[in-house]
Design a protein around this motif. Structure first.
Motif, short mmCIF file in Angstrom:
data_model
loop_
_atom_site.label_atom_id
_atom_site.label_comp_id
_atom_site.label_asym_id
_atom_site.label_seq_id
_atom_site.Cartn_x
_atom_site.Cartn_y
_atom_site.Cartn_z
N ALA A 118 -0.82 -143.01 36.63
CA ALA A 118 -0.74 -141.55 36.47
C ALA A 118 -0.83 -140.87 37.84
CB ALA A 118 -1.90 -141.08 35.60
N VAL A 141 -6.69 -135.24 32.76
CA VAL A 141 -7.79 -136.20 32.66
C VAL A 141 -8.68 -136.10 33.90
CG1 VAL A 141 -8.37 -138.65 32.35
CG2 VAL A 141 -6.29 -137.72 31.32
N LYS A 143 -11.94 -137.85 35.87
CA LYS A 143 -12.74 -139.08 35.91
C LYS A 143 -13.72 -139.08 37.07
CE LYS A 143 -9.07 -141.98 34.01
NZ LYS A 143 -8.21 -143.15 34.19
N MET A 188 -1.33 -139.36 30.28
CA MET A 188 -0.20 -140.23 29.90
C MET A 188 -0.24 -140.47 28.40
SD MET A 188 -0.31 -143.14 32.87
CE MET A 188 -1.96 -143.77 32.53
N LYS A 214 -11.55 -147.92 21.25
CA LYS A 214 -12.67 -147.26 21.93
C LYS A 214 -13.37 -146.21 21.08
CE LYS A 214 -11.97 -148.14 26.75
NZ LYS A 214 -10.61 -148.52 27.14
P1 AMP Z 1 -10.99 -145.35 31.59
O1 AMP Z 1 -12.48 -145.23 31.67
O2 AMP Z 1 -10.27 -145.01 32.82
O3 AMP Z 1 -10.56 -146.66 30.96
O4 AMP Z 1 -10.54 -144.33 30.48
C1 AMP Z 1 -11.04 -144.41 29.15
C2 AMP Z 1 -9.96 -144.06 28.17
O5 AMP Z 1 -9.49 -142.74 28.44
C3 AMP Z 1 -8.72 -144.93 28.30
O6 AMP Z 1 -8.83 -146.12 27.58
C4 AMP Z 1 -7.66 -144.01 27.73
O7 AMP Z 1 -7.68 -144.03 26.33
C5 AMP Z 1 -8.10 -142.65 28.20
N1 AMP Z 1 -7.41 -142.29 29.46
C6 AMP Z 1 -7.83 -142.55 30.70
N2 AMP Z 1 -6.95 -142.09 31.63
C7 AMP Z 1 -5.93 -141.55 30.92
C8 AMP Z 1 -4.72 -140.90 31.28
N3 AMP Z 1 -4.37 -140.70 32.54
N4 AMP Z 1 -3.92 -140.46 30.29
C9 AMP Z 1 -4.27 -140.62 28.98
N5 AMP Z 1 -5.40 -141.21 28.59
C10 AMP Z 1 -6.23 -141.69 29.53
#
Ligand code: AMP
Ligand code: GLY
Length: 427
Positions: A118, A141, A143, A188, A214
């Motif tokens: 992304a 998103v 993080k 995404m 999840k």
């Molecule tokens: P992560 O901790 O980065 O694995 O994110 C946890 C969950 O958030 C992922 O398994 C996705 O379902 C969702 N997620 C994270 N980043 C994105 C993104 N850029 N676009 C859509 N969903 C996301």
């Protein structure tokens, strides 16, 4: 052979289960083993992140192989310390573990290597982040860049929610140091896939593709959890998709890490999304996934120990491969009432007689033995993995097994693998 497993969750129980099958004569140890691991290994009363104490213990006990489960000790440099003492250890060094421990580092590495992911920007300044969010619009998103126990990613449907997420991370420091830097990224769309690769720094030996679930509720609803179940293999991971992962994701990522002076030897976990524009990386982890490992390892026919040993000893994976059972595995997590919010512990656990069999295995996570009774000690208590010649058989065995576990407040999702079932027209 003397083997130490660092960690005591469901993933580590699955690693212990598989390695015991690979080396029935070996002696096993684990850090504070859970109730399912304890009967099969010695207990080491040292925290996984207490690297000095653990490496000292392993040296004094002449441990031949240490396998590190969780990310925290890897990010803290456990592998560097064991290596410095000449102790064979499976896992990436601290520098290589940054691929998980710093999302900002991972994103910059991917951008530099042309690995599809992304679009993003990283921020430490809240106003700058807010203004980019307003410019980009929602969904978006947010993080925390650092390790946040799987809770650091917020998918924000509106600009207001994204601003609130930024306020909480950068303003209130709700994730502490981990959220002092944030990655703001494009939302995404597509189906997710977990792909594990054993790596020797240059080569990637792919394990069976799997899929996590999840959300806490059936139909993928409700809040995010550490994972309520998983299955393997996954229909969308065709041989063409796996080839794309190998050439466009793993190969350039391993090369970039190596070029950066941080060759990755260990288990590289790619969280992928199959978008209309092809495979893209959601995140990398520097360790086996939980609960995916509980679905993947029961299907592994060849020795995992040989592969982990080769990597830990500094050897190469050239010419090595893994052999898999035909069929499928479905793993259903049984959790405590209230999870992923607050929950009670200490509930006595009972199993229906004959629950485990050649096709049904219980992997403990949050359990411990207290005065001779098995009781709950966590939110995700255990996972029941069913295997079978067909996906349907595996799913039925997993669900029947999960229904045969009882403790006050126990619950599980009855739809693990629903995407696969829909793909297969309900079978
Ligand atoms: P992560 O901790 O980065 O694995 O994110 C946890 C969950 O958030 C992922 O398994 C996705 O379902 C969702 N997620 C994270 N980043 C994105 C993104 N850029 N676009 C859509 N969903 C996301
Ligand atoms: N299953 C998600 C993870 O292990 O991070």
């Amino acid at each position: 052979m003397r083997i130490l497993i660092v960690g005591n969750g469901g993933r580590e129980h699955a690693l212990l289960w598989k390695l015991r099958r690979d080396a029935p004569g070996a002696l096993f140890f684990a850090t504070r083993p859970n109730g399912g691991m304890a009967p099969h290994c010695g207990s080491v009363p040292i925290e996984p992140t207490d690297i000095e104490a653990l490496s000292g213990w392993a040296a004094s006990q002449r441990i031949d192989l240490t396998v590190v489960g969780p990310e925290a000790p890897l990010a803290a440099g456990i592998v560097d310390r064991f290596q410095a003492k000449g102790l064979p250890v499976f896992g990436p060094t601290r520098q290589a573990a940054r691929i998980e421990a710093s999302k900002a580092y991972a994103k910059d590495l991917m951008r530099g290597a042309g690995v599809p992911t992304a679009e993003y920007r990283t921020f430490r300044d809240r106003d700058a982040a807010r203004s980019w969010v307003r410019e980009r619009g929602a969904p978006i998103v947010i993080k925390a860049s650092g390790l946040a126990a799987g809770k650091g990613a917020m998918v924000c449907p509106t600009v207001e929610e994204a601003e609130a997420a930024l306020d909480s991370m950068l303003g209130d420091l709700t994730f502490g140091e981990a959220g002092r830097e944030v990655v703001v990224e494009e939302f995404m769309q597509g189906e997710e896939l977990s792909l594990f690769a054993l790596t020797d720094g240059a080569r990637a030996l792919l394990l069976l593709p799997s899929q996590d679930h999840k959300r806490v509720g059936e139909g993928d609803t409700g809040p995010n959890t550490g994972g309520m179940g998983a299955y393997a293999p996954v229909g969308i991971a065709t041989s063409a998709v796996l080839e794309e992962a190998r050439t466009r994701i793993f190969a350039p990522t391993l090369k970039a890490l190596s070029d950066d002076g941080a060759p990755f030897r260990g288990l590289l976990y790619a969280g992928l999304m199959l978008t209309s524009g092809g495979l893209r990386v959601v995140e990398f982890n520097c360790r086996f996934g939980d609960p995916e490992t509980q679905a993947v390892l029961p299907l592994m026919e060849s020795s995992l120990l040989e592969l982990l040993g080769a990597v830990a000893e500094g050897g190469s994976l050239a010419g090595r491969s893994a052999r898999w059972k035909q069929g499928a595995a479905v793993s259903t997590v049984v959790a405590s009432a209230g999870y992923p919010g607050s929950y009670e512990k200490g509930k006595e656990i009972r199993f229906e007689p004959g629950l485990e069999s050649a096709d049904v295995t219980v992997f403990h996570a949050g359990t411990r033995v207290e005065n001779g009774r098995l009781v709950t000690s966590g939110g995700r208590v255990l996972a029941v993995t069913g295997t079978g010649a067909t996906f349907q058989d595996a799913g039925e065995r997993s669900r029947a097994g999960a229904a045969g576990v009882s403790f006050e407040g126990a619950f599980h999702r009855r739809d693990i693998g629903w995407r696969e079932r829909e793909r297969r027209g309900g079978t």
